[in-house]
Design a protein around this motif. Sequence first.
Motif, PDB file in Angstrom:
ATOM      1  N   LEU A 166       0.825  -1.232   0.000  1.00  0.00           N
ATOM      2  CA  LEU A 166       0.000   0.000   0.000  1.00  0.00           C
ATOM      3  C   LEU A 166       0.849   1.268   0.000  1.00  0.00           C
ATOM      4  N   LEU A 167       2.108   1.149  -0.359  1.00  0.00           N
ATOM      5  CA  LEU A 167       2.986   2.318  -0.277  1.00  0.00           C
ATOM      6  C   LEU A 167       3.256   2.972  -1.625  1.00  0.00           C
ATOM      7  N   GLY A 168       2.445   2.619  -2.625  1.00  0.00           N
ATOM      8  CA  GLY A 168       2.586   3.244  -3.935  1.00  0.00           C
ATOM      9  C   GLY A 168       3.317   2.344  -4.909  1.00  0.00           C
ATOM     10  N   GLY A 169       3.317   2.773  -6.180  1.00  0.00           N
ATOM     11  CA  GLY A 169       3.941   1.976  -7.234  1.00  0.00           C
ATOM     12  C   GLY A 169       3.781   2.697  -8.554  1.00  0.00           C
TER      13      GLY A 169
ATOM     14  N   LEU B 220      -0.920  11.171   1.513  1.00  0.00           N
ATOM     15  CA  LEU B 220      -1.550   9.866   1.250  1.00  0.00           C
ATOM     16  C   LEU B 220      -0.626   8.733   1.697  1.00  0.00           C
ATOM     17  N   VAL B 221       0.636   8.813   1.327  1.00  0.00           N
ATOM     18  CA  VAL B 221       1.538   7.721   1.715  1.00  0.00           C
ATOM     19  C   VAL B 221       1.741   7.717   3.233  1.00  0.00           C
ATOM     20  N   ASP B 222       1.676   8.886   3.842  1.00  0.00           N
ATOM     21  CA  ASP B 222       1.783   8.939   5.315  1.00  0.00           C
ATOM     22  C   ASP B 222       0.657   8.124   5.951  1.00  0.00           C
TER      23      ASP B 222
ATOM     24  N   GLU C 272       1.095   4.356   5.356  1.00  0.00           N
ATOM     25  CA  GLU C 272       2.115   3.734   6.221  1.00  0.00           C
ATOM     26  C   GLU C 272       1.531   3.243   7.540  1.00  0.00           C
ATOM     27  N   THR C 273       0.412   3.796   7.941  1.00  0.00           N
ATOM     28  CA  THR C 273      -0.216   3.382   9.207  1.00  0.00           C
ATOM     29  C   THR C 273      -1.090   2.129   9.049  1.00  0.00           C
TER      30      THR C 273
END
Length: 203
Positions: free
Chosen positions: A53-56, A71-73, A76-77
């Motif tokens: 879920l951390l992007g791509g 969003l990535v913050d 990360e949770t």
Amino acid sequence: LSLLYKLNKITPDDHVEASHAPSAAYNDKISVIRQDITALAVDAIVNAANNSLLGGGGVDGAIHRAAGPELVDECETLDGCDTGSAKITDGYELPAKKVIHAVGPIYWSTKSEGRHTELLSGCYRTSLELAAEHGLKSIAFSALSTGVYGYPSGEASEVALDTVRAFLDEGLGDDMERIIFCNFMQKDEDAYFENIPKYFPPV
Ligand code: AR6
């Protein structure tokens, strides 16, 4: 919210044998469009994410770029996500209020285990359940797994349409006003227009 829908005009087609009964109540909830999903001012857009879920790349990259670093913050949770499931975040800089991050199956490896259909269906199902739980009335799906994960567009569109139809048949989507299949490539849009009359037959 302002959004120009290219409405799905379902027309009778003698060559298509419907697998589901017609329902006028459903057909006006369903849209097929082809455009960048990051521009849609809907309650939720559905991202084609990966387990981290951390992007791509692909639509995931486009959504993270447009949403901004918050969003990535939040992602990360979340402690990642299983394949065939989904998690929800805010939309941040996006016009969409929420992003539902669904993790589609990699086609060839899951097909060899006979799990590809169930896993892709699980993405659509979980996304719809999350939308309903959060009281969201409009949701736009990207064509999950049909990019680098290699799911053939025709098969993928049938799984998506079948899962949405089943959700509506169970009465779980009564409050939902609009379910959009947002394609980027012509091949994916073509697959939807070919298959939609089976699942949402003309009334
Ligand atoms: N708007 C709407 N659809 C798009 C956009 C866009 N801006 N960009 C691409 N698509 P993919 P996957 C379509 O490869 O196959 C990522 O790296 C695209 O044409 O994005 O599920 C993730 O982090 C295709 O139809 O996702 C994962 O690692 C669809 O989005 C992996 O790719 C999905 O293609 C997921 O692979």
